[in-house]
Design a protein around this motif. Structure first.
Motif, PDB file in Angstrom:
ATOM      1  N   UNK A 265     -38.905 -42.966 -34.265  1.00 18.39           N
ATOM      2  CA  UNK A 265     -37.764 -42.055 -34.330  1.00 18.39           C
ATOM      3  C   UNK A 265     -38.191 -40.728 -34.936  1.00 18.39           C
ATOM      4  N   UNK A 266     -37.573 -39.615 -34.525  1.00 16.77           N
ATOM      5  CA  UNK A 266     -37.889 -38.324 -35.130  1.00 16.77           C
ATOM      6  C   UNK A 266     -37.708 -38.363 -36.645  1.00 16.77           C
ATOM      7  N   UNK A 267     -38.546 -37.644 -37.354  1.00 17.44           N
ATOM      8  CA  UNK A 267     -38.469 -37.581 -38.802  1.00 17.44           C
ATOM      9  C   UNK A 267     -37.193 -36.843 -39.203  1.00 17.44           C
ATOM     10  N   UNK A 268     -36.386 -37.474 -40.034  1.00 14.14           N
ATOM     11  CA  UNK A 268     -35.143 -36.862 -40.516  1.00 14.14           C
ATOM     12  C   UNK A 268     -34.309 -36.303 -39.364  1.00 14.14           C
ATOM     13  N   UNK A 269     -34.317 -37.037 -38.255  1.00 11.34           N
ATOM     14  CA  UNK A 269     -33.543 -36.659 -37.067  1.00 11.34           C
ATOM     15  C   UNK A 269     -33.988 -35.336 -36.438  1.00 11.34           C
ATOM     16  N   UNK A 270     -35.166 -34.842 -36.810  1.00  5.28           N
ATOM     17  CA  UNK A 270     -35.697 -33.616 -36.215  1.00  5.28           C
ATOM     18  C   UNK A 270     -37.104 -33.899 -35.702  1.00  5.28           C
ATOM     19  N   UNK A 271     -37.303 -33.729 -34.393  1.00  6.98           N
ATOM     20  CA  UNK A 271     -38.643 -33.921 -33.843  1.00  6.98           C
ATOM     21  C   UNK A 271     -39.624 -32.938 -34.478  1.00  6.98           C
ATOM     22  N   UNK A 272     -39.185 -31.695 -34.611  1.00  7.65           N
ATOM     23  CA  UNK A 272     -39.967 -30.647 -35.255  1.00  7.65           C
ATOM     24  C   UNK A 272     -39.027 -29.862 -36.162  1.00  7.65           C
ATOM     25  N   UNK A 273     -39.476 -29.528 -37.335  1.00  3.72           N
ATOM     26  CA  UNK A 273     -38.665 -28.745 -38.260  1.00  3.72           C
ATOM     27  C   UNK A 273     -39.237 -27.341 -38.365  1.00  3.72           C
ATOM     28  N   UNK A 274     -38.355 -26.353 -38.623  1.00  2.00           N
ATOM     29  CA  UNK A 274     -38.857 -25.019 -38.930  1.00  2.00           C
ATOM     30  C   UNK A 274     -39.877 -25.136 -40.058  1.00  2.00           C
ATOM     31  N   UNK A 275     -40.951 -24.379 -39.963  1.00  2.00           N
ATOM     32  CA  UNK A 275     -42.003 -24.447 -40.981  1.00  2.00           C
ATOM     33  C   UNK A 275     -42.445 -23.046 -41.369  1.00  2.00           C
ATOM     34  N   UNK A 276     -42.651 -22.840 -42.651  1.00  6.40           N
ATOM     35  CA  UNK A 276     -43.133 -21.547 -43.137  1.00  6.40           C
ATOM     36  C   UNK A 276     -44.057 -21.755 -44.326  1.00  6.40           C
ATOM     37  N   UNK A 277     -45.102 -20.928 -44.396  1.00  3.71           N
ATOM     38  CA  UNK A 277     -46.072 -20.972 -45.496  1.00  3.71           C
ATOM     39  C   UNK A 277     -46.440 -19.545 -45.852  1.00  3.71           C
ATOM     40  N   UNK A 278     -46.493 -19.249 -47.151  1.00  5.33           N
ATOM     41  CA  UNK A 278     -47.008 -17.963 -47.606  1.00  5.33           C
ATOM     42  C   UNK A 278     -48.058 -18.231 -48.678  1.00  5.33           C
ATOM     43  N   UNK A 279     -49.173 -17.496 -48.588  1.00  2.56           N
ATOM     44  CA  UNK A 279     -50.317 -17.714 -49.470  1.00  2.56           C
ATOM     45  C   UNK A 279     -50.726 -16.386 -50.102  1.00  2.56           C
ATOM     46  N   UNK A 280     -50.950 -16.409 -51.408  1.00  2.00           N
ATOM     47  CA  UNK A 280     -51.423 -15.217 -52.109  1.00  2.00           C
ATOM     48  C   UNK A 280     -52.571 -15.598 -53.018  1.00  2.00           C
ATOM     49  N   UNK A 281     -53.678 -14.863 -52.910  1.00  2.00           N
ATOM     50  CA  UNK A 281     -54.883 -15.156 -53.697  1.00  2.00           C
ATOM     51  C   UNK A 281     -55.353 -13.870 -54.363  1.00  2.00           C
ATOM     52  N   UNK A 282     -55.624 -13.968 -55.682  1.00  2.00           N
ATOM     53  CA  UNK A 282     -56.064 -12.789 -56.410  1.00  2.00           C
ATOM     54  C   UNK A 282     -57.580 -12.753 -56.498  1.00  2.00           C
TER      55      UNK A 282
END
Length: 282
Positions: A265-282
């Motif tokens: 079955x889809x995870x949490x009733x969603x086959x695909x979920x919106x996804x976002x990632x932000x990365x900051x490195x000093x």
């Protein structure tokens, strides 16, 4: 400084409700990042004329602005002010008391040469990488601490045959039980129209010298750890740092596809979920 962002909708036929941005002031000192995961409402009335992605764009924009222009404010103050400002833009046309008025999870990070401040509300994740290579996951885990009866409903739903009417009915009962705990005492909290929710956020400060990079993820990207168990948060951070945010999202999409291909079955009733990632490195 290295900054990378990536986001991908869960379904091409609907707008991406995740939001992320980075603000670097003209002074060249410090900066901030914002990551929001808009809460997809059920297909009924929300009391609002506006969409979730409208809400995340307005709230996210105000958070980014205030986090660099009002360094005298705490991150909780900034979140409360941004929620109030966004509510004021549509309170004359919409019922903001509706329990499913547009809302979102929040990760907010602000830094300068001396310190790194952070705020997390609901189930998006912030990863802090330390000088010795350690990775700390900052989590608001209230969704994992709901009453036992809610967990029992979840487990009962998952145990029923995929596609069965009984599973659908039990699933609706489970969802209703979770929704009844949204923005309530003893439940969990998201940014909607009440600025006082900012007081519920997980916050902290680290000396800048002790943090060399940060990564913020919505739960659609966090499935790498939380759903598919492909590694721990340190492994997840390593993928982001070495391969970039888009690589993590691509890996999650491949895992989702394989999961569906297995007949599960889809995870949490969603086959695909919106996804976002932000990365900051000093």
């Amino acid at each position: 400084m290295r900054i990378e962002l990536a986001t991908d909708p869960g379904a091409l036929e609907r707008p991406n409700e995740d939001y992320t941005s980075v603000a670097l002031p003209a002074s060249g000192t410090g900066g901030s990042l914002v990551l929001l995961d808009g809460v997809t409402p059920p297909p009924d009335d929300t009391g609002c004329l506006h969409s979730v992605h409208w809400f995340t764009a307005h709230l996210g924009g105000k958070l980014g602005e205030l986090s660099v222009s009002r360094r005298d404010l705490t991150l909780r103050d900034i979140l409360g002010t941004a929620i109030l400002h966004t509510a004021d833009t549509h309170r004359d046309t919409c019922d903001l008391s509706h329990p499913r008025t547009p809302q979102a999870t929040v990760v907010l990070v602000r830094w300068d040469d001396e310190r790194v401040e952070y705020l997390v509300l609901s189930d998006s994740v912030l990863l802090l990488a330390g000088a010795e290579g350690e990775v700390e996951a900052v989590l608001d885990d209230r969704l994992d601490r709901l009453p036992e009866r809610v967990g029992a409903l979840r487990d009962a739903t998952r145990a029923l045959p995929v596609g069965s009417q009984e599973r659908k009915e039990t699933g609706r009962t489970y969802v209703a039980a979770v929704e009844a705990l949204r923005n309530t005492e003893g439940g969990f909290h998201t940014a909607a129209a009440d600025p006082s929710v900012a007081d519920r956020a997980v916050t902290g400060v680290r000396p800048r010298a002790e943090v060399w990079a940060v990564a913020a993820l919505t739960d659609g990207a966090g499935r790498f750890v939380e759903t598919f168990d492909e590694g721990d948060w340190r492994d997840c951070f390593s993928v982001i740092a070495k391969e970039g945010p888009q690589s993590l999202i691509d890996r999650v999409r491949a895992l989702e596809d394989a999961h569906l291909a297995s007949g599960a079955a889809p995870v949490a009733w969603k086959a695909h979920d919106d996804a976002a990632v932000v990365y900051a490195e000093w």
